[in-house]
Design an enzyme around this catalytic site. Structure first.
Site, PDB file in Angstrom:
ATOM      1  CE  LYS A 283      37.860 -65.780 -17.843  1.00  0.00           C
ATOM      2  NZ  LYS A 283      38.087 -64.652 -16.924  1.00  0.00           N
TER       3      LYS A 283
HETATM    4  N1  GLU Z   1      36.977 -61.423 -17.996  1.00  0.00           N
HETATM    5  C1  GLU Z   1      36.949 -60.517 -16.908  1.00  0.00           C
HETATM    6  C2  GLU Z   1      37.519 -61.155 -15.656  1.00  0.00           C
HETATM    7  O1  GLU Z   1      38.327 -62.050 -15.712  1.00  0.00           O
HETATM    8  C3  GLU Z   1      35.580 -59.893 -16.713  1.00  0.00           C
HETATM    9  C4  GLU Z   1      34.501 -60.818 -16.314  1.00  0.00           C
HETATM   10  C5  GLU Z   1      33.112 -60.175 -16.320  1.00  0.00           C
HETATM   11  O2  GLU Z   1      33.007 -58.974 -16.495  1.00  0.00           O
HETATM   12  O3  GLU Z   1      32.152 -60.927 -16.163  1.00  0.00           O
HETATM   13  O4  GLU Z   1      37.245 -60.740 -14.570  1.00  0.00           O
END
Ligand code: GLU
Length: 476
Positions: free
Chosen positions: A107
């Site tokens: 993240k």
């Molecule tokens: N930000 C989104 C999540 O928390 C998508 C993550 C992604 O598509 O890699 O799942």
């Protein structure tokens, strides 16, 4: 500890992990290896804006590399901090394992108020942040693939992809370095709606099981169910829109940062969203009752509560007052560990974040595969599918005429049957299948063993088991 004397977000995720792992048979070493966050890179960079140098702080955290690339969004918010990014990265590991997307968890975040900068400035900031991450392989099609999260969307992903390709001009798979791009820049149909669509599919699946509904004291189907939605951003908006327009749910309250709207007869989600986009607030919306203090609306009478904004909105201070018998966590970490214990005690059924909001990363996976295969889904088979259907329809019509049977196929059936699947139809089908399969995996644990009485623990057990298996097969 955070301000309410509750554990921090990351500690909260770890406590939930510990609760599940106690019911598993893992060696303490492996347990520890899975729990910890592998690395967090912090970057401080300057951008010349409005005549002076502004310094920004950003993070990219990698929780687990049991599979690569690692995957997870990039968030733009003033509240971004290392603890939060690490908690979110951990959730990505478990989420990807649960829905069987072949990624580790990561993240990113940038401490910024995106509304304080204009589009050109945001582009400069995003490109500079991306540059810092790309040069360390923290954005890379084979190693680390970001996506949108709070405060970011297609536009930022397009800038990141372009920045990567400028720095890696001969990488034929360059576009796969990030997902959530607009369709004209290598994105996929249905990615923007994906997380909200996944919430809808998750609820549809839950309501296919009377036994599960009974645990929440619910009966019947989704039709007519009263729903409270907190957060009308991309996820909350799409979930509420689909549930009301397609499943007959009644959205009785919408809570936003600057207040809440209420209507016992049900809000028109599209209309509220249009108002919010034009006015920048839900305040003044003419067709519903508005209250400045939206938070108490979370505690309103309803059948389903959908927290779809931030972490920690249901905490020890308000958990006991929540009346919803069913909560589906469209956001990441909206229920703190302490609140989770209180709600479980009360018998509230919680469909956990790592499952409920996995629609986003699932469609990101499809986009990544599309980028690596350099062809849009459905391009080869769509017309072949239509030709086969047409053969069958023509044969039936010929038979009917030859044998004077008088059969006529309804025009609606014919149109649907003769339409081959395009990319959007395939994406939705893949997402629906993923949500159903992952639910079954959680459900087996939930009902199959006497010592698991909630879906979150079940989800953790499935995910941790898969991550452990993957580490073991690497010889760890
Ligand atoms: N930000 C989104 C999540 O928390 C998508 C993550 C992604 O598509 O890699 O799942």
């Amino acid at each position: 500890m955070n301000r309410n004397g509750e554990p921090s977000f990351r500690d909260s995720v770890d406590l939930m992990f510990n609760r599940a792992v106690r019911l598993m048979d893992l060696s303490p070493g492996l347990e520890q290896k899975i729990r910890v966050c592998n690395s967090t890179y912090t970057v401080r960079f300057g951008v010349r804006l409005r005549g002076k140098i502004e310094t920004f702080t950003g993070y990219r955290s990698v929780h687990s590399e049991h599979m690569e690339p690692v995957k997870g969004g990039i968030r733009y918010a003033l509240s971004v901090n290392q603890d939060e990014v690490e908690a979110l990265a951990a959730l990505m590991t478990y989420k990807c394992a649960l829905v069987e997307t072949p990624f580790g968890g990561s993240k990113g975040g940038l401490c910024i108020d995106p509304r304080a900068w204009d589009e050109h400035e945001l582009e400069q900031i995003t490109r500079r942040f991306a540059y810092e991450l790309i040069k360390r392989d923290l954005i890379h099609p084979a190693q680390n693939v970001p996506a949108p999260d709070m405060g970011t969307g297609e536009r930022e992903m397009a800038w990141i992809a372009d920045q990567y390709m400028r720095m890696n001009t001969t990488d034929i798979n360059g576009r796969a370095c990030v997902t959530g791009k607009p369709p004209h820049a290598g994105g996929i149909q249905g990615r923007v709606e994906a997380t909200g669509r996944g919430v809808q599919y998750a609820l549809q699946e839950f309501f296919r099981h009377p036994e599960d509904m009974a645990k929440a004291g619910l009966t019947g189907g989704l039709e007519g169910k009263r729903v409270i939605v907190q957060g009308l951003g991309n996820v909350g908006y799409h979930a509420a829109k689909f549930l009301s327009e397609e499943d007959g749910c009644k959205i009785t309250a919408i809570i936003e940062r600057d207040g809440g709207l209420q209507s016992d007869t049900g809000l028109d989600v599209e209309d509220v969203r249009q108002w919010m986009m034009k006015q920048g607030t839900i305040k003044g919306y003419p067709s519903a009752a508005f209250t400045e203090n939206g938070a108490p609306l979370l505690e309103g009478e309803c059948d389903i509560l959908i927290p779809a904004a931030m972490e920690g909105v249901i905490h020890q201070g308000n958990a006991a007052n929540i009346k919803a018998p069913l909560i589906i966590e469209a956001a990441n970490g909206p229920i703190t560990f302490g609140a989770d214990e209180i709600l479980r005690e009360k018998g509230v059924v919680i469909i956990p974040d790592m499952y409920a909001n996995a629609g986003g990363v699932t469609v990101s996976y499809f986009e990544w595969v599309k980028n690596l295969s350099h062809i849009r889904f459905g391009r080869m088979q769509r017309r072949a599918e239509e030709a086969r259907s047409r053969l069958l329809v023509e044969e039936l019509e010929r038979l009917s005429a030859d044998q004077h049977l008088g059969w006529t196929l309804s025009p609606d059936f014919k149109e649907k049957f003769l339409t081959g699947s395009d990319e959007l139809a395939l994406v939705r089908s893949g997402l629906d299948d993923t949500m159903r399969t992952a639910y079954q995996a959680m459900r087996e644990i939930w009902h199959g063993r006497g010592d698991v009485d909630d879906l979150r623990t079940a989800a953790y057990i499935v995910s941790i088991g898969r991550v452990a298996q993957s580490y073991r097969s690497k010889g760890l």
